[in-house]
Design an enzyme around this catalytic site. Structure first.
Site, PDB file in Angstrom:
ATOM      1  N   ARG A  87    -107.822 -25.733 -86.668  1.00 24.41           N
ATOM      2  CA  ARG A  87    -107.180 -26.321 -85.484  1.00 24.41           C
ATOM      3  C   ARG A  87    -107.612 -27.783 -85.331  1.00 24.41           C
ATOM      4  O   ARG A  87    -106.823 -28.653 -85.038  1.00 24.41           O
ATOM      5  CB  ARG A  87    -107.503 -25.532 -84.210  1.00 24.41           C
ATOM      6  CG  ARG A  87    -107.074 -26.286 -82.955  1.00 24.41           C
ATOM      7  CD  ARG A  87    -106.924 -25.451 -81.695  1.00 24.41           C
ATOM      8  NE  ARG A  87    -107.935 -24.456 -81.510  1.00 24.41           N
ATOM      9  CZ  ARG A  87    -109.219 -24.708 -81.160  1.00 24.41           C
ATOM     10  NH1 ARG A  87    -109.617 -25.946 -80.935  1.00 24.41           N
ATOM     11  NH2 ARG A  87    -110.069 -23.723 -81.035  1.00 24.41           N
ATOM     12  N   TYR A 147     -84.143 -36.971 -73.899  1.00 24.62           N
ATOM     13  CA  TYR A 147     -83.978 -35.649 -74.510  1.00 24.62           C
ATOM     14  C   TYR A 147     -84.239 -34.590 -73.428  1.00 24.62           C
ATOM     15  O   TYR A 147     -85.188 -34.714 -72.648  1.00 24.62           O
ATOM     16  CB  TYR A 147     -84.974 -35.516 -75.663  1.00 24.62           C
ATOM     17  CG  TYR A 147     -85.063 -34.137 -76.252  1.00 24.62           C
ATOM     18  CD1 TYR A 147     -84.026 -33.622 -77.017  1.00 24.62           C
ATOM     19  CD2 TYR A 147     -86.191 -33.351 -76.049  1.00 24.62           C
ATOM     20  CE1 TYR A 147     -84.109 -32.349 -77.558  1.00 24.62           C
ATOM     21  CE2 TYR A 147     -86.280 -32.071 -76.591  1.00 24.62           C
ATOM     22  CZ  TYR A 147     -85.237 -31.572 -77.336  1.00 24.62           C
ATOM     23  OH  TYR A 147     -85.325 -30.309 -77.876  1.00 24.62           O
ATOM     24  N   LYS A 206     -86.805 -33.000 -87.106  1.00 25.47           N
ATOM     25  CA  LYS A 206     -85.538 -33.677 -87.355  1.00 25.47           C
ATOM     26  C   LYS A 206     -85.610 -34.430 -88.689  1.00 25.47           C
ATOM     27  O   LYS A 206     -85.810 -33.811 -89.708  1.00 25.47           O
ATOM     28  CB  LYS A 206     -85.206 -34.582 -86.173  1.00 25.47           C
ATOM     29  CG  LYS A 206     -85.480 -33.930 -84.789  1.00 25.47           C
ATOM     30  CD  LYS A 206     -84.573 -32.735 -84.496  1.00 25.47           C
ATOM     31  CE  LYS A 206     -85.011 -31.919 -83.267  1.00 25.47           C
ATOM     32  NZ  LYS A 206     -85.217 -32.658 -82.040  1.00 25.47           N
TER      33      LYS A 206
HETATM   34  C1  LIG Z   1     -85.886 -32.422 -80.839  1.00 25.70           C
HETATM   35  C2  LIG Z   1     -86.403 -33.551 -80.058  1.00 25.70           C
HETATM   36  C3  LIG Z   1     -87.628 -33.459 -79.384  1.00 25.70           C
HETATM   37  C4  LIG Z   1     -88.444 -32.167 -79.335  1.00 25.70           C
HETATM   38  O1  LIG Z   1     -88.926 -31.802 -80.578  1.00 25.70           O
HETATM   39  P1  LIG Z   1     -89.221 -30.266 -80.994  1.00 25.70           P
HETATM   40  O2  LIG Z   1     -89.702 -30.396 -82.392  1.00 25.70           O
HETATM   41  O3  LIG Z   1     -87.957 -29.500 -80.843  1.00 25.70           O
HETATM   42  O4  LIG Z   1     -90.278 -29.760 -80.053  1.00 25.70           O
HETATM   43  C5  LIG Z   1     -88.074 -34.579 -78.716  1.00 25.70           C
HETATM   44  N1  LIG Z   1     -87.364 -35.728 -78.694  1.00 25.70           N
HETATM   45  C6  LIG Z   1     -86.187 -35.836 -79.318  1.00 25.70           C
HETATM   46  C7  LIG Z   1     -85.446 -37.141 -79.259  1.00 25.70           C
HETATM   47  C8  LIG Z   1     -85.657 -34.767 -80.014  1.00 25.70           C
HETATM   48  O5  LIG Z   1     -84.463 -34.887 -80.618  1.00 25.70           O
END
Ligand SMILES: *Cc1c(COP(=O)(O)O)cnc(C)c1O
Length: 384
Positions: free
Chosen positions: A44, A97, A194
């Site tokens: 961790r 977001y 992403k």
């Molecule tokens: C998806 C997203 C998040 C959150 O990320 P997770 O990996 O789903 O927790 C935060 N900011 C933006 C701009 C995103 O597209």
């Protein structure tokens, strides 16, 4: 940039000379003796695989250090819980977001900070930020889902002028398209779910910090909260990261083709893409970004009925949340990614019922354009 992404962790294995670094799944590490821990003791707090990914991401962002978290929201939680106390002012975009908005809204009440939502793309935004004197200014540019562009250099100066810090959610760009630390950001957050990983098979996040002190603080909080990323996820993300440069180039080229098909179509009321010359943030985007990215949003004139006709029948765009993977996705923010926002907040942020967001993948552009064109014909049919 491409070289650093490709070479991340390569040739670092001293034990066997493996070119690709091994995956360390062990949760715990043997001490050399009493009171003599090795570099890692418990996964961790520190893991060799995650640490290589953190170093690679810090280098790409031009940061002093980075901590890899279990999700993008884990990264955002680390920043907020690590920096903001009761009574502080936090300024954030009115069209952040949805998950970020939900966390800010819930924590503002639980912790007792003063959340101020502003249109950070407005020309007077830097002056308004300075007058609010936030402890933390949160910026998302391009914003989600309307692709609004905020002036990072001007906002960073405004936050610093009153002793605050600027954190930038750079998920839509990745360091290939935008490097916020060079423009004055103190912290850069990304959902590596992403573009960084890019294959829609890992949930992950990262906080990169401009100074060693902030980097240590963020790593301390991520460990304390228990939101550090898993070893296998880090391994997968490192593998995805190697192709970030070529993927971003392909996403952008395909997005430009899709925008051409959308712009001027009778079924489309408005296209949101910073690469369009009539986008209000176009000149700024051209200055602060190295490209306009792979996300395209647009309003269908026929509202939600037209959206239903458009998405029902698409062959190459999956109706799904998320973005930044090699495969194309289509999303209706009002009922999906931003459903946590009450309708009045959605309306204030400019999210209409006919809004569609595309994450344009790296498929053959002709296939994508044919699919979009057929979808628009269905949406036009729903309109008449
Ligand atoms: C998806 C997203 C998040 C959150 O990320 P997770 O990996 O789903 O927790 C935060 N900011 C933006 C701009 C995103 O597209």
């Amino acid at each position: 940039m491409r070289t650093a992404a490709v070479r991340a962790g390569i040739d670092t294995d001293a034990a066997e000379g493996a070119v690709v670094p091994p995956l360390y799944l062990s949760t715990t590490y043997r001490f050399e003796g009493l009171r003599t821990p090795r570099a890692f003791d418990y996964s961790r707090s520190g893991n060799p695989t995650r640490s290589l990914l953190a170093d690679a991401l810090a280098e790409l962002d031009g940061a002093a250090g980075a901590v890899v978290t279990a999700s993008g929201m884990g990264a955002i939680s680390t920043v907020l819980l690590g920096l903001v106390a009761a009574g502080d002012v936090v300024v954030a975009p009115h069209d952040a977001y949805g998950g970020t908005w939900r966390l800010l809204d819930a924590l503002a009440r639980r912790v007792g900070f003063d959340l101020q939502l502003l249109d950070l793309t407005a020309p007077d935004a830097p002056a308004r930020v300075t007058s609010l004197a936030p402890r933390l200014l949160w910026v998302e540019t391009p914003s989600n889902p309307l692709l609004g562009i905020s002036d990072l250099a001007a906002l960073g100066e405004a936050a610093h002028a009153c002793g605050g810090l600027m954190a930038v959610d750079n998920t839509f760009c990745s360091p290939v398209l935008q490097r916020p630390i060079e423009l004055g950001a103190d912290l850069v957050v990304q959902s590596s779910t992403k573009y960084l990983n890019g294959h829609s098979d890992v949930i992950g996040g990262v906080v990169a910090s401009a100074t060693v002190q902030l980097a240590e603080q963020m790593a301390w909080w991520a460990n304390c909260l228990g939101v550090t990323g898993g070893a296998f996820d880090s391994y997968q993300t490192m593998r995805g990261l190697r192709t970030l440069g070529v993927r971003m180039a392909a996403h952008q080229a395909n997005a430009a083709s899709v925008v051409d098909a959308l712009a001027g179509h009778a079924a489309v009321a408005r296209v949101y893409y910073p690469g369009l010359p009539d986008h209000p943030g176009h000149a700024l985007a051209a200055r602060q970004m190295a490209g306009f990215g792979g996300i395209v949003s647009f309003d269908l004139a026929g509202g939600e009925d037209a959206v239903a006709a458009f998405v029902d029948g698409l062959d190459h765009f999956s109706l799904a949340e998320s973005l930044g993977g090699v495969e194309s996705l289509v999303c209706h923010p009002g009922s999906m990614t931003h459903a946590a926002m009450p309708p009045d907040v959605q309306a204030a942020a400019g999210l209409g019922p006919g809004l569609v967001r595309l994450s344009v993948g790296i498929e053959d552009p002709d296939d994508l354009v044919a699919d979009i064109t057929a979808g628009l014909a269905r949406a036009a049919g729903a309109l008449s």
